[in-house]
Design a protein around this motif. Structure first.
Motif, PDB file in Angstrom:
ATOM      1  N   GLN A  70       0.646  -1.440   0.132  1.00  0.00           N
ATOM      2  CA  GLN A  70       0.084  -0.070  -0.099  1.00  0.00           C
ATOM      3  C   GLN A  70       1.035   1.718   0.015  1.00  0.00           C
ATOM      4  O   GLN A  70       2.057   1.008   1.407  1.00  0.00           O
ATOM      5  CB  GLN A  70      -1.109   0.195   1.415  1.00  0.00           C
ATOM      6  N   THR A  71       0.860   2.331  -1.021  1.00  0.00           N
ATOM      7  CA  THR A  71       1.778   3.168  -1.242  1.00  0.00           C
ATOM      8  C   THR A  71       0.090   4.135  -0.580  1.00  0.00           C
ATOM      9  O   THR A  71      -0.290   4.397  -0.906  1.00  0.00           O
ATOM     10  CB  THR A  71       2.056   3.636  -2.464  1.00  0.00           C
TER      11      THR A  71
ATOM     12  N   VAL B  89       5.861   3.396   0.601  1.00  0.00           N
ATOM     13  CA  VAL B  89       5.120   2.562   0.719  1.00  0.00           C
ATOM     14  C   VAL B  89       4.676   2.992   1.879  1.00  0.00           C
ATOM     15  O   VAL B  89       5.676   2.920   3.155  1.00  0.00           O
ATOM     16  CB  VAL B  89       6.429   1.193   0.842  1.00  0.00           C
ATOM     17  N   GLU B  90       3.393   3.089   2.460  1.00  0.00           N
ATOM     18  CA  GLU B  90       3.076   2.734   3.996  1.00  0.00           C
ATOM     19  C   GLU B  90       3.256   1.288   4.573  1.00  0.00           C
ATOM     20  O   GLU B  90       2.839   1.303   5.535  1.00  0.00           O
ATOM     21  CB  GLU B  90       1.688   3.556   3.312  1.00  0.00           C
ATOM     22  N   SER B  91       2.240   0.567   3.954  1.00  0.00           N
ATOM     23  CA  SER B  91       2.287  -0.892   4.699  1.00  0.00           C
ATOM     24  C   SER B  91       2.575  -2.194   3.763  1.00  0.00           C
ATOM     25  O   SER B  91       2.531  -2.077   2.128  1.00  0.00           O
ATOM     26  CB  SER B  91       0.537  -0.833   5.006  1.00  0.00           C
ATOM     27  N   ILE B  92       2.863  -2.978   4.260  1.00  0.00           N
ATOM     28  CA  ILE B  92       3.356  -4.601   3.052  1.00  0.00           C
ATOM     29  C   ILE B  92       3.123  -5.705   4.012  1.00  0.00           C
ATOM     30  O   ILE B  92       2.858  -5.619   4.563  1.00  0.00           O
ATOM     31  CB  ILE B  92       5.367  -4.338   2.863  1.00  0.00           C
ATOM     32  N   HIS B  93       2.299  -6.280   2.808  1.00  0.00           N
ATOM     33  CA  HIS B  93       1.400  -7.622   2.784  1.00  0.00           C
ATOM     34  C   HIS B  93       2.531  -8.961   3.257  1.00  0.00           C
ATOM     35  O   HIS B  93       2.944  -9.144   1.320  1.00  0.00           O
ATOM     36  CB  HIS B  93       0.135  -7.603   2.869  1.00  0.00           C
ATOM     37  N   TYR B  94       3.219  -9.276   3.813  1.00  0.00           N
ATOM     38  CA  TYR B  94       3.528 -10.791   3.062  1.00  0.00           C
ATOM     39  C   TYR B  94       3.083 -12.096   3.478  1.00  0.00           C
ATOM     40  O   TYR B  94       2.225 -12.358   3.248  1.00  0.00           O
ATOM     41  CB  TYR B  94       4.997 -10.761   4.318  1.00  0.00           C
ATOM     42  N   GLY B  95       3.218 -12.980   2.538  1.00  0.00           N
ATOM     43  CA  GLY B  95       3.188 -14.151   2.239  1.00  0.00           C
ATOM     44  C   GLY B  95       3.379 -15.254   1.597  1.00  0.00           C
ATOM     45  O   GLY B  95       4.899 -14.822   1.492  1.00  0.00           O
ATOM     46  N   SER B  96       3.054 -16.053   1.772  1.00  0.00           N
ATOM     47  CA  SER B  96       3.511 -17.355  -0.027  1.00  0.00           C
ATOM     48  C   SER B  96       2.034 -17.190  -0.337  1.00  0.00           C
ATOM     49  O   SER B  96       0.938 -18.212  -0.392  1.00  0.00           O
ATOM     50  CB  SER B  96       3.287 -18.508   1.079  1.00  0.00           C
TER      51      SER B  96
ATOM     52  N   ALA C  96      -8.701   1.709  -3.127  1.00  0.00           N
ATOM     53  CA  ALA C  96      -7.879   2.721  -3.257  1.00  0.00           C
ATOM     54  C   ALA C  96      -7.650   3.218  -1.994  1.00  0.00           C
ATOM     55  O   ALA C  96      -8.152   3.127  -0.840  1.00  0.00           O
ATOM     56  CB  ALA C  96      -9.192   3.935  -4.175  1.00  0.00           C
ATOM     57  N   VAL C  97      -6.311   4.109  -1.704  1.00  0.00           N
ATOM     58  CA  VAL C  97      -6.110   4.395   0.062  1.00  0.00           C
ATOM     59  C   VAL C  97      -6.302   6.008  -0.586  1.00  0.00           C
ATOM     60  O   VAL C  97      -6.600   6.435  -1.428  1.00  0.00           O
ATOM     61  CB  VAL C  97      -4.488   5.171  -0.062  1.00  0.00           C
ATOM     62  N   LEU C  98      -7.241   6.629   0.627  1.00  0.00           N
ATOM     63  CA  LEU C  98      -7.711   8.056   0.725  1.00  0.00           C
ATOM     64  C   LEU C  98      -7.092   8.868   1.408  1.00  0.00           C
ATOM     65  O   LEU C  98      -6.932   8.255   2.522  1.00  0.00           O
ATOM     66  CB  LEU C  98      -9.516   8.247   0.738  1.00  0.00           C
ATOM     67  N   GLY C  99      -7.522  10.132   1.261  1.00  0.00           N
ATOM     68  CA  GLY C  99      -6.885  10.867   1.879  1.00  0.00           C
ATOM     69  C   GLY C  99      -8.108  12.452   2.223  1.00  0.00           C
ATOM     70  O   GLY C  99      -7.897  12.665   0.488  1.00  0.00           O
ATOM     71  N   GLY C 100      -8.678  12.284   2.953  1.00  0.00           N
ATOM     72  CA  GLY C 100      -9.589  13.213   2.933  1.00  0.00           C
ATOM     73  C   GLY C 100     -11.074  12.878   2.133  1.00  0.00           C
ATOM     74  O   GLY C 100     -11.331  14.604   1.371  1.00  0.00           O
ATOM     75  N   GLY C 101     -10.823  12.394   2.350  1.00  0.00           N
ATOM     76  CA  GLY C 101     -11.972  11.581   0.999  1.00  0.00           C
ATOM     77  C   GLY C 101     -11.649  11.458  -0.172  1.00  0.00           C
ATOM     78  O   GLY C 101     -12.207  11.120  -1.176  1.00  0.00           O
TER      79      GLY C 101
END
Length: 371
Positions: free
Chosen positions: A41-42, A47-54, A345-350
């Protein structure tokens, strides 16, 4: 002036459960799966968040096409196991209309059609909701839960998202003359059949057994095994010499695997609910078989027998669909119909200021196959 001496404090001790949890955590630290970044997630380019996995993608013959992370590590499939459990019930004689069979494999939102469907399964077999042994809960869907609460509803077994499966399990006991009470016990004939069916469809023995949130036995499996099972279900065809139920539109008998897959594809809203991504995935991609599971699990089977199974390591739900769409693209599946659920979508102020999307993971060299 020096402070007065304080009395010696007694040694600190932790509750027995905490000690057990700490030692278990320490022992398992060396066994942590080697997950890789699967979703990012940017926000305004950062880069704000990273999801790891397999994840794993398998061929129709069960061979591995590509992977990321550690797909051979044991994990709990959670509710993605439900289609396999449904196959076991059909093998044991459960014969339901397609919409109710889809509900048997569901993690439903708790809408009226879901609640009524579970009640119908019970009524068809002379049972009431007193036969259910699942946990109680409010409807899983946000809108469904709010509507239920406004009407004065409370947490019940029927509104719990696994009630279709539990109603079908109780019904299968009636069909076979097995005790209904105690049908969740791992030693019960029903659960023994489920365990055998899961082992057969996945091609592996569970690495461990636990209890799912609703109370059913839960098997620790691998992404590889679950992918092979979903590929088998998705590619299943009617078999003249197999245990069968009948499609309401045809006299041709269907294998239990084909019956479950057909029911889920034909009634995707019964498998999850309106506004749920798994329902949308099957609606937008006819022929695709999909089931999610708590703690970031997603399984998908394609009509040609290929399959993808994903585990998001942090258990986050939002990364499942972007990673699923990216994996399907890597299989050369036309994912244009999935554009609306491929990113978030990543929102800021809607207003959109960033994006949740699949990471640039590349299909790796196939991992060592268990075949």
């Amino acid at each position: 002036m020096p402070s007065p001496a304080m009395p010696a404090s007694p040694p600190l001790t932790a509750p027995a459960g905490a000690v057990h949890a700490e030692s278990e955590a320490s022992a398992s630290a060396a066994r942590l799966p080697r997950h890789e970044p699967l979703a990012v997630q940017t926000r305004d380019g950062l880069v704000e968040s990273i999801h790891y996995g397999s994840l794993i993608a398998t061929a129709p013959d069960g061979g591995i096409l590509f992977s990321a992370g550690e797909p051979q590590a044991a994990f709990y499939p959670r509710s993605s196991l439900k289609p396999l459990q449904a196959v076991a019930l059909v093998r044991a004689g459960l014969d339901l209309p397609a919409d109710l069979l889809a509900l048997t494999a569901a993690s439903h939102s708790g809408a009226a059609e879901h609640r009524d469907g579970a009640a119908r399964i019970l009524e068809m077999h002379g049972l009431t909701d007193t036969a259910l042994e699942n946990s109680t809960d409010l409807p899983y869907g946000v809108l469904e839960r709010e509507e239920w609460l406004r009407a004065g509803g409370r947490a019940t077994q029927i509104t719990q998202n696994c009630s279709g499966k539990h109603a079908a399990m109780a019904a299968t006991c009636i069909i076979n003359g097995w005790p209904v009470q105690g049908y969740l016990d791992p030693s019960h004939p029903l659960q023994q059949l489920v365990a055998e069916t899961v082992a057969e469809l996945t091609g592996e023995e569970p690495a461990g057994i636990s209890t799912d949130g609703c109370g059913t036995p839960l098997f620790a499996l691998t992404l590889v095994g679950m992918a092979r099972a979903f590929g088998r279900l998705a590619a299943a065809e009617p078999l003249e010499d197999n245990i069968s139920i009948h499609d309401s539109r045809s006299a041709a008998p269907m294998s239990p695997e084909a019956a479950v897959a057909h029911a889920m594809r034909r009634h995707p809203a019964m498998v999850a609910g309106e506004g749920r991504d798994v329902t949308e995935l099957m609606r937008r991609m006819p022929g695709l078989l999909a089931k999610d599971g708590f703690e970031g699990v997603q399984a998908v089977g394609l009509p040609d027998g290929r399959a993808v199974v994903i585990k998001i390591s942090d258990g986050g739900d939002r990364a499942r669909m972007p990673v699923t769409v990216r994996a399907l693209e890597a299989l050369d599946v036309d994912t244009a119909p999935l554009a609306g659920i491929a990113t978030g979508a990543v929102l800021g102020g809607g207003k959109p200021v960033g994006l949740l999307q699949a990471a640039d993971f590349l299909p790796s060299v196939p991992v060592n196959d268990a075949n």
